[in-house]
Design an enzyme around this catalytic site. Sequence first.
Site, PDB file in Angstrom:
ATOM      1  N   ASP A  99       0.861  -1.182   0.000  1.00  0.00           N
ATOM      2  CA  ASP A  99       0.000   0.000   0.000  1.00  0.00           C
ATOM      3  C   ASP A  99       0.904   1.241   0.000  1.00  0.00           C
ATOM      4  O   ASP A  99       1.354   1.677  -1.049  1.00  0.00           O
ATOM      5  CB  ASP A  99      -0.910  -0.099   1.230  1.00  0.00           C
ATOM      6  CG  ASP A  99      -1.962   0.985   1.317  1.00  0.00           C
ATOM      7  OD1 ASP A  99      -2.500   1.391   0.272  1.00  0.00           O
ATOM      8  OD2 ASP A  99      -2.265   1.424   2.442  1.00  0.00           O
ATOM      9  N   LYS A 128      -1.149  -1.710  -4.550  1.00  0.00           N
ATOM     10  CA  LYS A 128      -1.887  -0.459  -4.780  1.00  0.00           C
ATOM     11  C   LYS A 128      -0.855   0.603  -5.149  1.00  0.00           C
ATOM     12  O   LYS A 128      -0.422   1.383  -4.300  1.00  0.00           O
ATOM     13  CB  LYS A 128      -2.618  -0.013  -3.506  1.00  0.00           C
ATOM     14  CG  LYS A 128      -3.665  -0.964  -2.966  1.00  0.00           C
ATOM     15  CD  LYS A 128      -4.314  -0.353  -1.719  1.00  0.00           C
ATOM     16  CE  LYS A 128      -5.147  -1.314  -0.938  1.00  0.00           C
ATOM     17  NZ  LYS A 128      -5.602  -0.761   0.365  1.00  0.00           N
TER      18      LYS A 128
HETATM   19  P1  IMP Z   1       2.084  -0.540   3.647  1.00  0.00           P
HETATM   20  O1  IMP Z   1       3.200  -0.514   4.651  1.00  0.00           O
HETATM   21  O2  IMP Z   1       1.242   0.722   3.722  1.00  0.00           O
HETATM   22  O3  IMP Z   1       2.532  -0.817   2.245  1.00  0.00           O
HETATM   23  O4  IMP Z   1       1.077  -1.600   4.139  1.00  0.00           O
HETATM   24  C1  IMP Z   1       1.200  -2.899   3.921  1.00  0.00           C
HETATM   25  C2  IMP Z   1       0.374  -3.671   4.926  1.00  0.00           C
HETATM   26  O5  IMP Z   1      -0.821  -2.998   5.304  1.00  0.00           O
HETATM   27  C3  IMP Z   1      -0.047  -4.966   4.315  1.00  0.00           C
HETATM   28  O6  IMP Z   1       0.885  -5.954   4.572  1.00  0.00           O
HETATM   29  C4  IMP Z   1      -1.383  -5.219   4.968  1.00  0.00           C
HETATM   30  O7  IMP Z   1      -1.161  -5.932   6.168  1.00  0.00           O
HETATM   31  C5  IMP Z   1      -1.929  -3.864   5.292  1.00  0.00           C
HETATM   32  N1  IMP Z   1      -2.905  -3.403   4.267  1.00  0.00           N
HETATM   33  C6  IMP Z   1      -2.715  -2.466   3.321  1.00  0.00           C
HETATM   34  N2  IMP Z   1      -3.795  -2.317   2.555  1.00  0.00           N
HETATM   35  C7  IMP Z   1      -4.701  -3.212   3.007  1.00  0.00           C
HETATM   36  C8  IMP Z   1      -6.045  -3.557   2.599  1.00  0.00           C
HETATM   37  O8  IMP Z   1      -6.636  -3.036   1.641  1.00  0.00           O
HETATM   38  N3  IMP Z   1      -6.635  -4.538   3.325  1.00  0.00           N
HETATM   39  C9  IMP Z   1      -6.048  -5.162   4.377  1.00  0.00           C
HETATM   40  N4  IMP Z   1      -4.802  -4.888   4.785  1.00  0.00           N
HETATM   41  C10 IMP Z   1      -4.137  -3.898   4.102  1.00  0.00           C
END
Ligand code: IMP
Length: 173
Positions: A99, A128
């Site tokens: 994300d 994403k």
């Molecule tokens: P980042 O550090 O923002 O890239 O987040 C990654 C983590 O956030 C992932 O490993 C998920 O555990 C959680 N996450 C991000 N987007 C979603 C979503 O749409 N649904 C559920 N968990 C999410």
Amino acid sequence: MAQTTLFSKADIDKRVAEMGAEITRDLAGNDLIALCVLKGAMFFCSDLMRNIGFDVALDFIQVSSYGNQKTSSGVVTILKEPQLDMRDRSVLIVEDIIDSGLSMNEVFRYIKLDKGAREVRTATFLDKPTARRVPFKADYVGFSIDPKFVIGYGLDYAEKYRNIPEIQVLSGE
Ligand code: IMP
Ligand code: MG
């Protein structure tokens, strides 16, 4: 809260088989460790490993999650360290979804620099790309999606919905 199907179980199975075949072609001959990022990637990692056609070791890492929020706090800490010695090994980090990019950036840095892995590749089931707060490009991506909150196939909202066998969009919050 409304839940609509984004990827069916058949969509998931097909795509994971393709990813496994691609990884088998690219990384055969490597002494590979699959590093599953808990908890969300458990289902994907389990399926992906069984679609890789050579022997793969398995380890786990857990990083701080969103808690019960839908947005990242911006601070990533290692909650559970891997057990295997990664020095000079080839590691495939297996994540459920990227994300903001903050979690993968930190896990990548930790495995490469702190643990001394020789080569680090990354596989994520979902991506994403428009939601990044820091740049990150995975080597293997199942599906790129719009920045909506999704659940199922390991992905949770407040620890619910992980065991739904398909990917659904959670809306109407
Ligand atoms: P980042 O550090 O923002 O890239 O987040 C990654 C983590 O956030 C992932 O490993 C998920 O555990 C959680 N996450 C991000 N987007 C979603 C979503 O749409 N649904 C559920 N968990 C999410
Ligand atoms: Mg995760």
